[in-house]
Motif scaffolding. Structure first.
Motif, PDB file in Angstrom:
ATOM      1  N   THR A  37       0.824  -1.217   0.000  1.00  0.00           N
ATOM      2  CA  THR A  37       0.000   0.000   0.000  1.00  0.00           C
ATOM      3  C   THR A  37       0.849   1.253   0.000  1.00  0.00           C
ATOM      4  OG1 THR A  37      -1.741  -1.188   1.203  1.00  0.00           O
ATOM      5  CG2 THR A  37      -1.835   1.224   1.221  1.00  0.00           C
ATOM      6  N   ILE A  64       0.985   4.113  -3.061  1.00  0.00           N
ATOM      7  CA  ILE A  64       0.611   5.504  -2.767  1.00  0.00           C
ATOM      8  C   ILE A  64       1.816   6.429  -2.903  1.00  0.00           C
ATOM      9  CG2 ILE A  64      -0.204   7.067  -0.960  1.00  0.00           C
ATOM     10  CD1 ILE A  64      -1.946   4.755   0.071  1.00  0.00           C
ATOM     11  N   LEU A  91      -5.564   4.643  -8.773  1.00  0.00           N
ATOM     12  CA  LEU A  91      -5.354   4.137  -7.409  1.00  0.00           C
ATOM     13  C   LEU A  91      -6.562   3.341  -6.930  1.00  0.00           C
ATOM     14  CD1 LEU A  91      -3.625   7.099  -5.524  1.00  0.00           C
ATOM     15  CD2 LEU A  91      -2.773   4.753  -5.679  1.00  0.00           C
TER      16      LEU A  91
END
Length: 459
Positions: A151, A155, A350
């Motif tokens: 994650t 990001i 995303l």
């Protein structure tokens, strides 16, 4: 290895931000012009073409196809890079022979409002899938899907790439592409040198999967040879770079980008072939390569993916801004609106990473099949320069291709079994043939009907 990758990403990010001078003019942000209005050089345009098409998912797909289907799988993916040859021909006709300044302008002129609407729909899906697929590859490199490292990597790379992309737009993308391409070539050369010197690269290994036309590798090669006619026209990143320089520079950039990309993809795909030939039962590709090559070459393998992901993401974002603001005119032309569009497309990508389909080749196949509605457009309306094709032929070809792409998605994901128990690439080949033949038939029938109506109209 993750720590070294973090250092690499941080270093590339700092250099990219340094190269990305803040755009103050719309020409630089949307069209890649320098401060004094100069177009990009041949080297810059070629390297930008290559590094934006050798994206992370392509490198990984080429290696995975080589792992499962031998050299024929790697060749199948490399065949997609013939798109530079067809793409160069498309641009030459579109821009220099017929005088259009965008694909949308050509399609709207020939098919009215529906021309642009259908194209923008397909291109919009293409752009979002590019963001999704490249972020997905980065996440996989850093950890298992859903893990904290996965994650944070996704990001973090999204934030860094968005930051330097919104600073300078297309001009910044071209500058960073050149830097990223040089780094990629150095990394790939070192990696291949280690593989060859270690005795892993032999002709016997490359032929461990014999040629059989009924096997997935050769079948996928046939699919690629069908899709390359339309694939470049639905790729806004490639098309955008066809409108930046003079005719000779543009022609040469497409030609050089074609062979450089093909060689690079084959080289990377051969790593997957080597892994497939040396794999033990239960091992995946990364495990085999780690056992054969060791930690440092695997770092270089991952570094290649990171570099290509960054170069593709910034180009995808700039093409998104140009499409929404300049080509579709959905917003007023301003740097602020261009930057807002970039942020929206990054957020959509995303979102797909965390909720979407994890099969990265599905995005390529579905996108490529949808693009095949453009095959008759290219053959009849662009290269044939026929103006007698009715709008219903165009719309019919569009819906046929979209239906084909949706059918492949449901079949390959096992949601449906309408095409039987055969391999999903065999199904893809059947669908591509049906879409291509059906679309051309619609254009032939439409053109013939218009010719029959003309004598009646004259009376």
């Amino acid at each position: 290895m993750s720590m070294w990758l973090i250092f690499l990403v941080s270093g590339l990010a700092l250099v990219s931000i340094f190269l990305s001078r803040k755009a103050t003019q719309e020409g630089g942000f949307f069209r890649g012009e320098s401060a004094d209005g100069r177009a990009p050089t041949l080297l810059a345009l070629t390297f930008s073409q290559v590094t934006t098409w050798i994206f992370a998912r392509s490198l990984l797909n080429a290696a995975i196809l080589g792992f499962y289907y031998g050299i024929w799988g790697a060749l199948a993916y490399a065949a997609y890079y013939l798109s530079f040859l067809t793409g160069g021909r498309i641009i030459d006709h579109l821009r220099f022979e017929q005088g259009y300044d965008s694909v949308q302008g050509f399609l709207s002129d020939r098919f009215g409002a529906w021309g642009g609407r259908c194209y923008n729909f397909v291109v919009g899906i293409r752009l979002v899938s590019e963001v999704f697929a490249n972020l997905l590859v980065i996440g996989i490199l850093f950890g298992a899907a859903g893990s904290q490292s996965y994650t944070l990597a996704v990001i973090g790379l999204a934030a860094v790439t968005l930051l330097y992309s919104v600073l300078g737009g297309l001009y910044a993308s071209l500058r960073t592409d050149v830097m990223q391409m040089w780094v990629f070539l150095v990394v790939l050369s070192i990696l291949l040198g280690i593989v060859i010197s270690g005795g892993h690269f032999t002709t016997e290994l490359l032929t461990f999967k014999p040629f059989d036309i009924s096997q997935p590798g050769p079948i996928l090669l046939l699919v690629a040879l069908l899709q390359v006619w339309s694939y470049p026209m639905h790729d806004p990143v490639m098309m955008d770079r066809g409108f930046l320089a003079d005719r000779e520079t543009t022609k040469r950039s497409f030609l050089h980008a074609g062979w450089i990309s093909s060689v690079s993809i084959l080289a990377f795909g051969s790593l997957g072939v080597i892994a497939g030939a040396n794999g033990l039962e239960g091992e995946d590709m990364n495990q085999v390569l780690s056992r054969l090559l060791g930690e440092f070459p695997m770092f270089l393998f991952s570094a290649s993916l990171v570099i290509s992901a960054m170069s593709t993401l910034d180009s995808t974002l700039t093409s998104s801004a140009k499409m929404i603001v300049l080509d579709m005119r959905l917003m007023s032309v301003s740097l602020r609106n261009g930057r807002m569009v970039m942020a929206i497309f990054m957020l959509l990508g995303l979102l797909l990473v965390f909720v979407g389909n994890k099969d990265i080749f599905s995005a390529v196949a579905v996108s490529g099949t949808a693009s095949m509605y453009l095959v008759p457009v290219i053959f009849f309306s662009l290269w044939g320069n026929r103006r007698d094709i009715p709008v219903w032929s165009y719309i019919g070809s569009f819906f046929l291709a979209i239906s084909g792409s949706l059918l492949y998605f449901t079949e390959s994901s096992s949601y449906t079994m309408l095409l039987g128990e055969v391999h999903k690439y065999t199904k893809l080949l059947w669908i591509c043939i049906a879409v291509m033949v059906g679309g051309c038939a619609l254009f032939m029938i439409g053109g013939a009907s218009q010719k029959q109506l003309q004598p009646l109209a004259n009376h």
